[in-house]
Design a protein around this motif. Structure first.
Motif, PDB file in Angstrom:
ATOM      1  N   ARG A   1      -3.873  14.849  -2.161  1.00 30.40           N
ATOM      2  CA  ARG A   1      -4.481  14.240  -1.378  1.00 30.40           C
ATOM      3  C   ARG A   1      -5.109  15.322  -0.301  1.00 30.40           C
ATOM      4  NH1 ARG A   1      -3.150   8.959  -1.799  1.00 30.40           N
ATOM      5  NH2 ARG A   1      -1.129   8.562  -2.839  1.00 30.40           N
TER       6      ARG A   1
ATOM      7  N   HIS B   1       0.942   4.184  -3.003  1.00 34.46           N
ATOM      8  CA  HIS B   1       0.923   5.347  -2.455  1.00 34.46           C
ATOM      9  C   HIS B   1       1.960   6.201  -3.179  1.00 34.46           C
ATOM     10  CE1 HIS B   1      -2.205   5.811   1.020  1.00 34.46           C
ATOM     11  NE2 HIS B   1      -2.576   5.100  -0.275  1.00 34.46           N
TER      12      HIS B   1
ATOM     13  N   GLU C   1       1.235   6.636  -6.951  1.00 38.98           N
ATOM     14  CA  GLU C   1       0.395   7.622  -7.134  1.00 38.98           C
ATOM     15  C   GLU C   1       1.033   9.034  -7.121  1.00 38.98           C
ATOM     16  OE1 GLU C   1      -3.594   5.585  -5.197  1.00 38.98           O
ATOM     17  OE2 GLU C   1      -2.394   6.670  -4.127  1.00 38.98           O
ATOM     18  N   ASP C   2       1.735   9.283  -6.129  1.00 36.13           N
ATOM     19  CA  ASP C   2       2.406  10.682  -5.698  1.00 36.13           C
ATOM     20  C   ASP C   2       3.269  10.802  -6.908  1.00 36.13           C
ATOM     21  OD1 ASP C   2       1.244  10.814  -3.402  1.00 36.13           O
ATOM     22  OD2 ASP C   2       2.878  10.111  -1.982  1.00 36.13           O
TER      23      ASP C   2
ATOM     24  N   ASN D   1       0.955  -1.091   0.245  1.00 35.52           N
ATOM     25  CA  ASN D   1       0.029  -0.047  -0.043  1.00 35.52           C
ATOM     26  C   ASN D   1       0.855   1.077   0.034  1.00 35.52           C
ATOM     27  OD1 ASN D   1      -2.669   1.082   0.050  1.00 35.52           O
ATOM     28  ND2 ASN D   1      -2.398   1.922   2.077  1.00 35.52           N
ATOM     29  N   ASP D   2       1.848   1.258   0.636  1.00 35.79           N
ATOM     30  CA  ASP D   2       2.813   2.279   0.733  1.00 35.79           C
ATOM     31  C   ASP D   2       3.487   2.748  -0.512  1.00 35.79           C
ATOM     32  OD1 ASP D   2       2.176   2.736   3.364  1.00 35.79           O
ATOM     33  OD2 ASP D   2       4.023   1.827   4.199  1.00 35.79           O
TER      34      ASP D   2
ATOM     35  N   ASP E   1      -5.380   1.011  -5.761  1.00 29.60           N
ATOM     36  CA  ASP E   1      -5.960   0.282  -4.604  1.00 29.60           C
ATOM     37  C   ASP E   1      -5.738  -1.138  -4.614  1.00 29.60           C
ATOM     38  OD1 ASP E   1      -7.096   2.706  -3.393  1.00 29.60           O
ATOM     39  OD2 ASP E   1      -8.786   2.599  -4.632  1.00 29.60           O
TER      40      ASP E   1
ATOM     41  N   ASP F   1      -5.362   6.499  -9.162  1.00 30.84           N
ATOM     42  CA  ASP F   1      -5.801   6.076  -7.925  1.00 30.84           C
ATOM     43  C   ASP F   1      -5.260   4.691  -8.258  1.00 30.84           C
ATOM     44  OD1 ASP F   1      -7.046   5.820  -5.664  1.00 30.84           O
ATOM     45  OD2 ASP F   1      -8.874   5.252  -6.499  1.00 30.84           O
TER      46      ASP F   1
END
Length: 162
Positions: free
Chosen positions: A81, A71, A74-75, A67-68, A94, A92
């Protein structure tokens, strides 16, 4: 190695961001199984349509570490955010499923994702993992999709340049 199923979506330059995200997933995780990409209406707000797809990856990362990593992906694509949860997105990504695992963690980490009830997540996942079983409902994804209210609806396929 654990098989994870991911949902990817974008409604800001989606072809560019999704193709680039898939390339980064392949560079880091190796073989990636990806569904077709479809155009779906925005959910939860009025905005441009999203392009969504699903991907399957194998990794030794635990869900929190993956998950990190997602993220950070995504960044790198300019994900903001500091805007409402339901708003436009450059990217996005997930974690939707991870075998039979059911968990709620920190932040937005929840497996299986609640969004699995929406066509934009379920249709692509059912394409690449029809035999995968929803760990709470106990039903195969192919069956969940066949029973979905939007099953007969046509969605435009979007070609991503890879």
């Amino acid at each position: 190695m654990t098989r994870y199923y991911l949902s990817l979506g974008s409604n800001e330059e989606p072809e560019r961001h999704l193709a680039s995200a898939l390339a980064e997933l392949r560079a880091y995780f190796g073989d990636v199984v990806a569904s077709a990409a479809w155009r779906f209406p925005a959910v939860g707000f009025d905005g441009p349509a999203f392009v969504n797809l699903a991907a399957g990856i194998d990794t030794e990362l635990d869900p929190e570490a993956l998950n990190d990593w997602l993220h950070a992906l995504e960044d790198r694509h300019g994900r903001r955010r500091d805007v409402p949860r339901y708003s436009d997105r450059t990217l996005d990504v997930d974690i939707v499923l991870c075998g039979e695992r059911v968990l709620s963690g920190r932040g937005n980490l929840k497996i299986p994702r609640d969004e699995l009830k929406y066509a934009f997540v379920l249709k692509p996942l059912a394409q690449i993992a029809p035999e995968a079983v929803h760990p709470v409902a106990g039903v195969r994804l192919a069956d969940l999709w066949r029973e979905h209210a939007d099953y007969a609806r046509d969605y435009d396929i979007v070609t991503l340049s890879t």
